[in-house]
Design a protein around this motif. Sequence first.
Motif, PDB file in Angstrom:
ATOM      1  N   ALA A 263       0.825  -1.215   0.000  1.00  0.00           N
ATOM      2  CA  ALA A 263       0.000   0.000   0.000  1.00  0.00           C
ATOM      3  C   ALA A 263       0.850   1.252   0.000  1.00  0.00           C
ATOM      4  CB  ALA A 263      -0.940  -0.009   1.199  1.00  0.00           C
ATOM      5  N   SER A 264       2.009   1.203   0.653  1.00  0.00           N
ATOM      6  CA  SER A 264       2.874   2.379   0.684  1.00  0.00           C
ATOM      7  C   SER A 264       3.456   2.709  -0.675  1.00  0.00           C
ATOM      8  CB  SER A 264       4.010   2.156   1.686  1.00  0.00           C
ATOM      9  OG  SER A 264       4.838   1.070   1.279  1.00  0.00           O
ATOM     10  N   LYS A 265       3.453   1.746  -1.592  1.00  0.00           N
ATOM     11  CA  LYS A 265       4.001   1.990  -2.930  1.00  0.00           C
ATOM     12  C   LYS A 265       3.164   3.004  -3.699  1.00  0.00           C
ATOM     13  CE  LYS A 265       5.481  -0.358  -7.158  1.00  0.00           C
ATOM     14  NZ  LYS A 265       4.763   0.532  -8.067  1.00  0.00           N
ATOM     15  N   ILE A 266       1.865   2.980  -3.508  1.00  0.00           N
ATOM     16  CA  ILE A 266       0.988   3.921  -4.207  1.00  0.00           C
ATOM     17  C   ILE A 266       0.396   4.929  -3.230  1.00  0.00           C
ATOM     18  CG2 ILE A 266       0.408   2.279  -6.018  1.00  0.00           C
ATOM     19  CD1 ILE A 266      -2.207   1.728  -4.591  1.00  0.00           C
ATOM     20  N   ASP A 267       0.994   5.006  -2.044  1.00  0.00           N
ATOM     21  CA  ASP A 267       0.593   6.005  -1.049  1.00  0.00           C
ATOM     22  C   ASP A 267      -0.885   5.897  -0.709  1.00  0.00           C
ATOM     23  OD1 ASP A 267       0.922   8.004   0.760  1.00  0.00           O
ATOM     24  OD2 ASP A 267       0.714   9.635  -0.680  1.00  0.00           O
ATOM     25  N   THR A 268      -1.324   4.672  -0.401  1.00  0.00           N
ATOM     26  CA  THR A 268      -2.698   4.455   0.027  1.00  0.00           C
ATOM     27  C   THR A 268      -2.702   3.842   1.420  1.00  0.00           C
ATOM     28  OG1 THR A 268      -4.828   3.472  -0.586  1.00  0.00           O
ATOM     29  CG2 THR A 268      -2.860   2.139  -0.936  1.00  0.00           C
ATOM     30  N   VAL A 269      -3.874   3.614   1.957  1.00  0.00           N
ATOM     31  CA  VAL A 269      -4.010   3.130   3.330  1.00  0.00           C
ATOM     32  C   VAL A 269      -3.944   1.608   3.342  1.00  0.00           C
ATOM     33  CG1 VAL A 269      -5.472   3.090   5.368  1.00  0.00           C
ATOM     34  CG2 VAL A 269      -5.403   5.131   3.928  1.00  0.00           C
ATOM     35  N   GLY A 270      -3.117   1.047   4.215  1.00  0.00           N
ATOM     36  CA  GLY A 270      -3.038  -0.389   4.384  1.00  0.00           C
ATOM     37  C   GLY A 270      -3.918  -0.865   5.522  1.00  0.00           C
ATOM     38  N   PHE A 271      -3.428  -1.845   6.276  1.00  0.00           N
ATOM     39  CA  PHE A 271      -4.153  -2.347   7.439  1.00  0.00           C
ATOM     40  C   PHE A 271      -3.744  -1.532   8.658  1.00  0.00           C
ATOM     41  CE2 PHE A 271      -4.355  -6.786   5.381  1.00  0.00           C
ATOM     42  CZ  PHE A 271      -5.538  -6.437   4.748  1.00  0.00           C
ATOM     43  N   PRO A 272      -4.674  -0.833   9.308  1.00  0.00           N
ATOM     44  CA  PRO A 272      -4.291  -0.044  10.482  1.00  0.00           C
ATOM     45  C   PRO A 272      -3.926  -0.889  11.690  1.00  0.00           C
ATOM     46  CG  PRO A 272      -6.669   0.015  10.157  1.00  0.00           C
ATOM     47  CD  PRO A 272      -6.092  -0.683   8.961  1.00  0.00           C
ATOM     48  N   ALA A 273      -4.332  -2.152  11.718  1.00  0.00           N
ATOM     49  CA  ALA A 273      -4.036  -3.010  12.869  1.00  0.00           C
ATOM     50  C   ALA A 273      -3.908  -4.449  12.399  1.00  0.00           C
ATOM     51  CB  ALA A 273      -5.128  -2.897  13.941  1.00  0.00           C
ATOM     52  N   LEU A 274      -3.215  -5.254  13.204  1.00  0.00           N
ATOM     53  CA  LEU A 274      -3.015  -6.664  12.865  1.00  0.00           C
ATOM     54  C   LEU A 274      -4.331  -7.427  12.853  1.00  0.00           C
ATOM     55  CD1 LEU A 274      -1.103  -9.065  12.364  1.00  0.00           C
ATOM     56  CD2 LEU A 274      -0.835  -9.265  14.840  1.00  0.00           C
ATOM     57  N   THR A 275      -5.283  -7.015  13.651  1.00  0.00           N
ATOM     58  CA  THR A 275      -6.568  -7.719  13.706  1.00  0.00           C
ATOM     59  C   THR A 275      -7.311  -7.656  12.371  1.00  0.00           C
ATOM     60  OG1 THR A 275      -7.566  -5.690  14.605  1.00  0.00           O
ATOM     61  CG2 THR A 275      -6.833  -7.364  16.174  1.00  0.00           C
ATOM     62  N   ILE A 276      -7.050  -6.620  11.555  1.00  0.00           N
ATOM     63  CA  ILE A 276      -7.699  -6.542  10.247  1.00  0.00           C
ATOM     64  C   ILE A 276      -7.174  -7.658   9.345  1.00  0.00           C
ATOM     65  CG2 ILE A 276      -8.187  -5.059   8.277  1.00  0.00           C
ATOM     66  CD1 ILE A 276      -9.355  -4.077  10.900  1.00  0.00           C
ATOM     67  N   ALA A 277      -5.873  -7.891   9.365  1.00  0.00           N
ATOM     68  CA  ALA A 277      -5.302  -8.986   8.578  1.00  0.00           C
ATOM     69  C   ALA A 277      -5.822 -10.340   9.062  1.00  0.00           C
ATOM     70  CB  ALA A 277      -3.782  -8.937   8.662  1.00  0.00           C
ATOM     71  N   GLU A 278      -5.933 -10.518  10.366  1.00  0.00           N
ATOM     72  CA  GLU A 278      -6.464 -11.771  10.905  1.00  0.00           C
ATOM     73  C   GLU A 278      -7.906 -11.985  10.455  1.00  0.00           C
ATOM     74  OE1 GLU A 278      -6.010 -11.403  15.069  1.00  0.00           O
ATOM     75  OE2 GLU A 278      -3.841 -11.735  15.055  1.00  0.00           O
ATOM     76  N   ASP A 279      -8.694 -10.926  10.459  1.00  0.00           N
ATOM     77  CA  ASP A 279     -10.092 -11.048  10.054  1.00  0.00           C
ATOM     78  C   ASP A 279     -10.213 -11.429   8.584  1.00  0.00           C
ATOM     79  OD1 ASP A 279     -13.060 -10.488  10.560  1.00  0.00           O
ATOM     80  OD2 ASP A 279     -12.636  -9.108   8.911  1.00  0.00           O
ATOM     81  N   GLN A 280      -9.374 -10.868   7.729  1.00  0.00           N
ATOM     82  CA  GLN A 280      -9.445 -11.172   6.307  1.00  0.00           C
ATOM     83  C   GLN A 280      -9.015 -12.610   6.024  1.00  0.00           C
ATOM     84  OE1 GLN A 280     -10.836  -9.336   4.044  1.00  0.00           O
ATOM     85  NE2 GLN A 280     -11.167  -7.607   5.425  1.00  0.00           N
ATOM     86  N   ILE A 281      -8.032 -13.109   6.761  1.00  0.00           N
ATOM     87  CA  ILE A 281      -7.608 -14.496   6.575  1.00  0.00           C
ATOM     88  C   ILE A 281      -8.691 -15.452   7.053  1.00  0.00           C
ATOM     89  CG2 ILE A 281      -6.001 -16.251   7.403  1.00  0.00           C
ATOM     90  CD1 ILE A 281      -4.775 -14.613   5.254  1.00  0.00           C
ATOM     91  N   HIS A 282      -9.283 -15.165   8.195  1.00  0.00           N
ATOM     92  CA  HIS A 282     -10.292 -16.062   8.752  1.00  0.00           C
ATOM     93  C   HIS A 282     -11.626 -15.948   8.018  1.00  0.00           C
ATOM     94  CE1 HIS A 282      -7.904 -15.829  12.778  1.00  0.00           C
ATOM     95  NE2 HIS A 282      -7.293 -16.554  11.856  1.00  0.00           N
ATOM     96  N   ARG A 283     -11.853 -14.834   7.328  1.00  0.00           N
ATOM     97  CA  ARG A 283     -13.089 -14.709   6.556  1.00  0.00           C
ATOM     98  C   ARG A 283     -13.109 -15.684   5.391  1.00  0.00           C
ATOM     99  NH1 ARG A 283     -14.838  -8.726   5.004  1.00  0.00           N
ATOM    100  NH2 ARG A 283     -14.849  -8.674   7.296  1.00  0.00           N
ATOM    101  N   ASP A 284     -11.952 -15.917   4.776  1.00  0.00           N
ATOM    102  CA  ASP A 284     -11.791 -16.965   3.759  1.00  0.00           C
ATOM    103  C   ASP A 284     -12.833 -16.843   2.646  1.00  0.00           C
ATOM    104  OD1 ASP A 284     -10.767 -19.111   2.461  1.00  0.00           O
ATOM    105  OD2 ASP A 284     -11.340 -20.613   3.944  1.00  0.00           O
ATOM    106  N   ILE A 285     -12.733 -15.783   1.843  1.00  0.00           N
ATOM    107  CA  ILE A 285     -13.732 -15.524   0.805  1.00  0.00           C
ATOM    108  C   ILE A 285     -13.623 -16.505  -0.360  1.00  0.00           C
ATOM    109  CG2 ILE A 285     -13.867 -13.089   1.405  1.00  0.00           C
ATOM    110  CD1 ILE A 285     -12.023 -12.511  -0.954  1.00  0.00           C
TER     111      ILE A 285
END
Length: 499
Positions: A263-285
Amino acid sequence: MPKKQQHNAFYFFMQDFRKTQEAQGKRFPGGLQEIATVCSPEWQKMTDQQKGPYEARAKNAKVKSGISGMKYTSQGVPITLIEKEAKRKQEFEDNMNDYIKMTVNMTGHIDELISKKFYFIHVNWLCRKLLPNGEGDFYPIEFAVAEFSLKDGVAKPYHEIIDLDVPMGYASDALQHSEATHKISPNPPGGEKNFGIMYQRLRNLLKPETVGDELPPLYTTRGVMEIVPGLLSRMAKTVGQTADIFRVYSLETLFYHIRNTAASKIDTVGFPALTIAEDQIHRDIFDYVSGIACDYHQNIDGATMHCSLSVVIRWAYTICDFCCLDVGIEMKPGAHCPLNTDMDRIRDLKEKRESDMDNLMAESVNRIRSMTGVTEEHRVKTSARTYKEDQERRQNFQPLKIIDHSKLLNSNVPDNKCDPNAPSTSIQSTSTLAQKKVERPLRLPHGPSFAMSVSDTEKVPSMDQMNFPAIGGRGINLRKASTEKFPPIGRGRGGTFGN
């Protein structure tokens, strides 16, 4: 509560001496004092080697009685062991976080991160056998390892179904867990029994970056991190190695840092907290994507989403879905996303994202122009002051004059009548204010207001209950209410029913 008595080695020698003598018919009416007198000469003649067993018994009794100062839990586990284990886990977490940050965040260029290879592992298990120390030994039944990079996506998947005997007494637990999840029965046909072969295949996949370097870590989710060491320890033990050669790190932490770096490559917002990454992995779309499970699970309804091979591939798809567009990677079906993915839609999404970023940059530059009608360059050019102008403004600076109107002699006097050159004359002192006569006296505390103190008392309503009812009431004229005749109870007020 009396303190527990500490027994030395001589005490335990006296106990054995007493049993031996009483077995021969002797009695000691004097108790321990008499026994100590009788057996003391024999104790003095014993060597240190002969006294050794009694010294050990005294030391063990000291530990068990808690005299040594060691504290235990209600289950009998020493507190020091628990604290040592907690410290070990904290050190492991710190080392893991430092390694992932160094690998992802401290790369010299974004191309190094794109080409960096990571390895994902997932393990399915049959049962969990309780160990004497309170921990659990998981019996694996299936595992899969896949190589991943942002450039190539998921590649070189390695999958095995294991033929491992269930420990005695755990067959029912194994069948219930198998039916609820992966649906692999114990001792499956065609399963691999030799953990040495599986170890060699895994080592061939995990190639160090440089010769002699340690193996790259294996990444998995926190829900499986407790299960993976059971498989790796069995592999290492079979070939005479220890499980320390393998490192198992958090996939959620890796995903968090990869996403923020991309996200920093294009100057956009990434994950503000580790829990967001955990939620996306566990959501398993991608849990119901077809064609990525093993041959065994592909033919079983409701089991494909639990297949270890399908799980590691879906992890790779999730990371690519968040990061590939940011680093400018053309997603390939089957490697970065499912085979049936609409690539035209992905390209349109990429173009839309780039267009949105261009519009956002243009909007930030022209935001002032849209509000004031002038450009940013013209505003800066006309509003900026030179160094000479700034120095003149500093020299001509006038001190701030404060006028306190509450302390003036006469509030009706205009401000211009106060001496501007003397701030002390514009602010009245307290002694001067005390000498001024107040024109209107203040009313006494708890007295009536000035509005109620007028001379014409006839115009002021009397403050009685008829004119001022209680707060919240609608007000009732008591005189009128006293003359009103109410009908008897049950007849009503609106008619003459019953007359």
